[in-house]
Structures are given as C-alpha cells and as structure tokens.
Design a protein around this motif. Structure first.
Motif, PDB file in Angstrom:
ATOM      1  N   VAL A  68       0.873  -1.169   0.000  1.00 35.11           N
ATOM      2  CA  VAL A  68       0.000   0.000   0.000  1.00 35.11           C
ATOM      3  C   VAL A  68       0.911   1.220   0.000  1.00 35.11           C
ATOM      4  CG1 VAL A  68      -1.875   1.231   1.137  1.00 35.11           C
ATOM      5  CG2 VAL A  68      -1.714  -1.266   1.342  1.00 35.11           C
ATOM      6  N   LYS A  69       0.924   1.956  -1.120  1.00 33.05           N
ATOM      7  CA  LYS A  69       1.842   3.079  -1.269  1.00 33.05           C
ATOM      8  C   LYS A  69       1.212   4.387  -0.824  1.00 33.05           C
ATOM      9  CE  LYS A  69       4.677   1.125  -4.963  1.00 33.05           C
ATOM     10  NZ  LYS A  69       5.299   1.380  -6.281  1.00 33.05           N
ATOM     11  N   ALA A  70       2.068   5.375  -0.592  1.00 35.16           N
ATOM     12  CA  ALA A  70       1.601   6.679  -0.126  1.00 35.16           C
ATOM     13  C   ALA A  70       0.701   7.365  -1.142  1.00 35.16           C
ATOM     14  CB  ALA A  70       2.799   7.573   0.200  1.00 35.16           C
ATOM     15  N   ASP A  71       0.855   7.031  -2.430  1.00 36.35           N
ATOM     16  CA  ASP A  71       0.003   7.650  -3.450  1.00 36.35           C
ATOM     17  C   ASP A  71      -1.372   7.002  -3.531  1.00 36.35           C
ATOM     18  OD1 ASP A  71       0.490   5.217  -4.680  1.00 36.35           O
ATOM     19  OD2 ASP A  71       1.538   6.043  -6.410  1.00 36.35           O
ATOM     20  N   SER A  86      -4.570   1.342  -9.289  1.00 34.42           N
ATOM     21  CA  SER A  86      -3.813   2.586  -9.400  1.00 34.42           C
ATOM     22  C   SER A  86      -4.609   3.749  -8.817  1.00 34.42           C
ATOM     23  CB  SER A  86      -3.481   2.875 -10.866  1.00 34.42           C
ATOM     24  OG  SER A  86      -2.722   1.814 -11.416  1.00 34.42           O
ATOM     25  N   PRO A  87      -3.920   4.777  -8.316  1.00 34.04           N
ATOM     26  CA  PRO A  87      -4.632   5.943  -7.808  1.00 34.04           C
ATOM     27  C   PRO A  87      -5.294   6.719  -8.948  1.00 34.04           C
ATOM     28  CG  PRO A  87      -2.262   6.353  -7.850  1.00 34.04           C
ATOM     29  CD  PRO A  87      -2.462   4.909  -8.203  1.00 34.04           C
ATOM     30  N   PRO A  88      -6.334   7.517  -8.649  1.00 35.01           N
ATOM     31  CA  PRO A  88      -6.877   7.771  -7.309  1.00 35.01           C
ATOM     32  C   PRO A  88      -7.821   6.656  -6.875  1.00 35.01           C
ATOM     33  CG  PRO A  88      -8.082   9.050  -8.930  1.00 35.01           C
ATOM     34  CD  PRO A  88      -6.994   8.349  -9.683  1.00 35.01           C
ATOM     35  N   CYS A  89      -7.623   6.184  -5.674  1.00 30.57           N
ATOM     36  CA  CYS A  89      -8.493   5.145  -5.129  1.00 30.57           C
ATOM     37  C   CYS A  89      -8.482   5.256  -3.611  1.00 30.57           C
ATOM     38  CB  CYS A  89      -8.042   3.763  -5.581  1.00 30.57           C
ATOM     39  SG  CYS A  89      -6.364   3.316  -5.076  1.00 30.57           S
ATOM     40  N   SER A  90      -9.423   4.582  -2.979  1.00 30.78           N
ATOM     41  CA  SER A  90      -9.496   4.582  -1.517  1.00 30.78           C
ATOM     42  C   SER A  90      -9.554   3.145  -1.030  1.00 30.78           C
ATOM     43  CB  SER A  90     -10.728   5.349  -1.039  1.00 30.78           C
ATOM     44  OG  SER A  90     -11.912   4.767  -1.566  1.00 30.78           O
ATOM     45  N   MET A  91      -8.983   2.915   0.146  1.00 27.63           N
ATOM     46  CA  MET A  91      -8.971   1.571   0.709  1.00 27.63           C
ATOM     47  C   MET A  91      -9.598   1.569   2.090  1.00 27.63           C
ATOM     48  SD  MET A  91      -5.826  -1.062   1.538  1.00 27.63           S
ATOM     49  CE  MET A  91      -5.698  -0.683   3.279  1.00 27.63           C
ATOM     50  N   ALA A  92     -10.477   0.608   2.325  1.00 26.32           N
ATOM     51  CA  ALA A  92     -11.083   0.424   3.646  1.00 26.32           C
ATOM     52  C   ALA A  92     -10.793  -0.999   4.110  1.00 26.32           C
ATOM     53  CB  ALA A  92     -12.580   0.673   3.585  1.00 26.32           C
ATOM     54  N   GLU A  93     -10.350  -1.129   5.348  1.00 26.33           N
ATOM     55  CA  GLU A  93     -10.086  -2.446   5.934  1.00 26.33           C
ATOM     56  C   GLU A  93     -11.215  -2.736   6.906  1.00 26.33           C
ATOM     57  OE1 GLU A  93      -6.442  -4.878   8.154  1.00 26.33           O
ATOM     58  OE2 GLU A  93      -6.122  -2.863   7.340  1.00 26.33           O
ATOM     59  N   VAL A  94     -12.000  -3.784   6.632  1.00 27.08           N
ATOM     60  CA  VAL A  94     -13.213  -4.049   7.406  1.00 27.08           C
ATOM     61  C   VAL A  94     -13.182  -5.455   7.989  1.00 27.08           C
ATOM     62  CG1 VAL A  94     -14.558  -2.440   5.989  1.00 27.08           C
ATOM     63  CG2 VAL A  94     -14.491  -4.866   5.388  1.00 27.08           C
ATOM     64  N   GLU A  95     -14.054  -5.658   8.959  1.00 27.99           N
ATOM     65  CA  GLU A  95     -14.204  -6.989   9.560  1.00 27.99           C
ATOM     66  C   GLU A  95     -14.991  -7.885   8.606  1.00 27.99           C
ATOM     67  OE1 GLU A  95     -13.062  -8.198  12.491  1.00 27.99           O
ATOM     68  OE2 GLU A  95     -11.999  -6.322  12.897  1.00 27.99           O
ATOM     69  N   PRO A  96     -14.665  -9.150   8.537  1.00 32.94           N
ATOM     70  CA  PRO A  96     -15.420 -10.062   7.669  1.00 32.94           C
ATOM     71  C   PRO A  96     -16.807 -10.331   8.242  1.00 32.94           C
ATOM     72  CG  PRO A  96     -13.835 -11.290   8.972  1.00 32.94           C
ATOM     73  CD  PRO A  96     -13.574  -9.840   9.253  1.00 32.94           C
ATOM     74  N   ASP A  97     -17.759 -10.624   7.355  1.00 27.38           N
ATOM     75  CA  ASP A  97     -19.078 -11.002   7.859  1.00 27.38           C
ATOM     76  C   ASP A  97     -19.021 -12.434   8.383  1.00 27.38           C
ATOM     77  OD1 ASP A  97     -19.198 -12.709   5.639  1.00 27.38           O
ATOM     78  OD2 ASP A  97     -20.324 -11.276   4.436  1.00 27.38           O
ATOM     79  N   GLU A  98     -20.125 -12.911   8.870  1.00 33.43           N
ATOM     80  CA  GLU A  98     -20.149 -14.226   9.532  1.00 33.43           C
ATOM     81  C   GLU A  98     -19.752 -15.347   8.582  1.00 33.43           C
ATOM     82  OE1 GLU A  98     -23.325 -17.040  11.981  1.00 33.43           O
ATOM     83  OE2 GLU A  98     -23.726 -14.896  11.730  1.00 33.43           O
ATOM     84  N   ALA A  99     -20.238 -15.264   7.336  1.00 35.69           N
ATOM     85  CA  ALA A  99     -19.938 -16.341   6.381  1.00 35.69           C
ATOM     86  C   ALA A  99     -18.456 -16.365   6.027  1.00 35.69           C
ATOM     87  CB  ALA A  99     -20.777 -16.142   5.122  1.00 35.69           C
ATOM     88  N   LEU A 100     -17.861 -15.181   5.817  1.00 36.54           N
ATOM     89  CA  LEU A 100     -16.431 -15.121   5.514  1.00 36.54           C
ATOM     90  C   LEU A 100     -15.601 -15.572   6.709  1.00 36.54           C
ATOM     91  CD1 LEU A 100     -16.214 -11.760   3.525  1.00 36.54           C
ATOM     92  CD2 LEU A 100     -15.933 -14.078   2.616  1.00 36.54           C
ATOM     93  N   GLY A 101     -16.045 -15.158   7.907  1.00 37.32           N
ATOM     94  CA  GLY A 101     -15.340 -15.568   9.113  1.00 37.32           C
ATOM     95  C   GLY A 101     -15.330 -17.076   9.278  1.00 37.32           C
TER      96      GLY A 101
END
Length: 231
Positions: A29-32, A51-66
């Motif tokens: 994950v780069k600074a750009d 590639s930028p411009p983009c945004s990243m969100a780190e989220v908790e998995p739902d029950e099925a993914l967990g």
C-alpha cells in the motif's frame, strides 16, 4: 509504504473480472494510494493492482467469511470508475509501515553526457596520438560533442550517442559541412561514436566518409579491460 505478507485471495471487478486463489502474497500500500499484490515470482510486475486515485477500507469479515477463515477484508475502490479490488486475508505473517520520503528520481548511468566526459578523458580510445581540443565545441547550429585532433593533426568532430541512429549521422553531417567552411579548422573529418550503432546508420555514415566507433562504457570507466578478456 505499508508492507503486508499474508495468506489471501484477491478478486478484481470492473472492466474485467479476475480471481487469485488463496496463497501467500506480498501486499503493498503506497503513499500515493495505490495497492499492489505481488507473488514471489514474475519479476517486478504485480499479479493485480489498483492505481490511484483510489481509496482503501479495511473491514471486519461477515459471519460467512469468518467461517471460511477470513480475518480481514480490504476493499479498494477506484475514484473515477467502478473498478474495485477485494482482498480476503486469512492470515497475516508480517505487517509493517515505513516512511520512504520524497524520491529523488532515477539517475541514469551511461547517458550521453557521461560518455562524452569519459571519451574526452580517454581520447586515445579513438586512436594513438589523438589529442582533445575541447568538449562542446560551439558552432552556429549547436555544439559538437568533442573536437579533437588525430595523430596527423587533422581536426575531427566527434558526435556521441547512446544509440546510434540515422538522425545522429545527419546531425554530424551538418556540423561537418559547416566546420569545413572554416579555414582554421578545415579539413574536418567525422567520428560517429555510440554504445550501439544501427546498421542503417552505419551504412549512411560510412557512405559519407564518417568513421563509426562502438563505445564500451565499462571499459571507458575502467571497470572492464577488453584487452585482458579471454573472449
């Protein structure tokens, strides 16, 4: 820059759809804002990226993914399209962040200015008894890279390129036509010097009486002594 080594699967949706099955990979994950997914092969090219411009969100998995062993989900969304990258992380083996600062950019070794300086310092490369008159000898249409004299005292204009092509031969031809009008210099011969010379350029140069010389950059730097090689 954030470096994450993780067991993960990756899905890309947008202009195309791609899936990377579960495996251990390097996530950058780069600074750009860019996000890149690398394996331990494939040289410099990532397996997938956003590639930028983009945004990243780190989220908790739902029950099925967990239930499938996913411990975290990265959702990367491009700002100007519907393209999105989803990373399902099953296990994090390494996670670190480093401030790299402003990069000064690539400084190329072996560019024409370096070749000119080295050849001027080792003008004898062109022949025994040669001498340097000056670098960047100015004419009415621009500077000749090197003005030298051969063992007989004849003036020689040397044009230096990394890659010798027809345009370089034409450039040297114009210099020679102009310099040969100067009674203090004439007669002036020409040398077209480059690390590589294309066959068409060599044919044109030799047809015009211009000598072609292939330069060995390492030898000029003193790194490689061609006379000491077995082959």
């Amino acid at each position: 820059m954030r470096l994450v080594i993780a067991r993960c699967s990756v899905d890309y949706d947008g202009r195309l759809t791609a899936h990377l099955p579960l495996a251990t990979r390097l996530l950058l994950v780069k600074a750009d804002g860019s996000v890149l997914v690398h394996s331990d092969g494939g040289s410099y090219k990532p397996l997938n990226w956003m590639s930028p411009p983009c945004s990243m969100a780190e989220v908790e998995p739902d029950e099925a993914l967990g239930a499938d062993g996913v411990v975290a989900v990265w959702r990367v969304q491009h700002a100007k399209s519907e393209d999105r990258l989803t990373v399902h992380i099953h296990e994090v083996l390494h996670d670190s962040a480093h401030e790299l600062g402003v990069d000064p950019g690539l400084v190329k070794d072996g560019v024409e200015a370096h070749l000119q300086k080295l050849l001027a310092e080792h003008i004898h490369t062109l022949g025994h008894g040669w001498s340097l008159v000056r670098r960047e000898y100015m004419t009415a249409i621009g500077p000749v890279d090197i003005l030298a004299r051969d063992s007989s005292g004849t003036s020689v204009a040397v044009e230096i390129k990394r890659r010798g092509e027809i345009d370089g031969v034409e450039q040297l031809t114009r210099y020679l036509e102009l310099m040969n009008r100067d009674p203090h210099l004439a007669p002036v011969t020409g040398v077209f010097a480059a690390q590589q010379i294309k066959p068409q350029a060599r044919t044109l140069a030799e047809d015009r009486g211009i000598r072609c010389v292939v330069l060995d950059y390492d030898a000029l730097k003193g790194i490689d002594d061609a006379e000491s090689r077995l082959f």
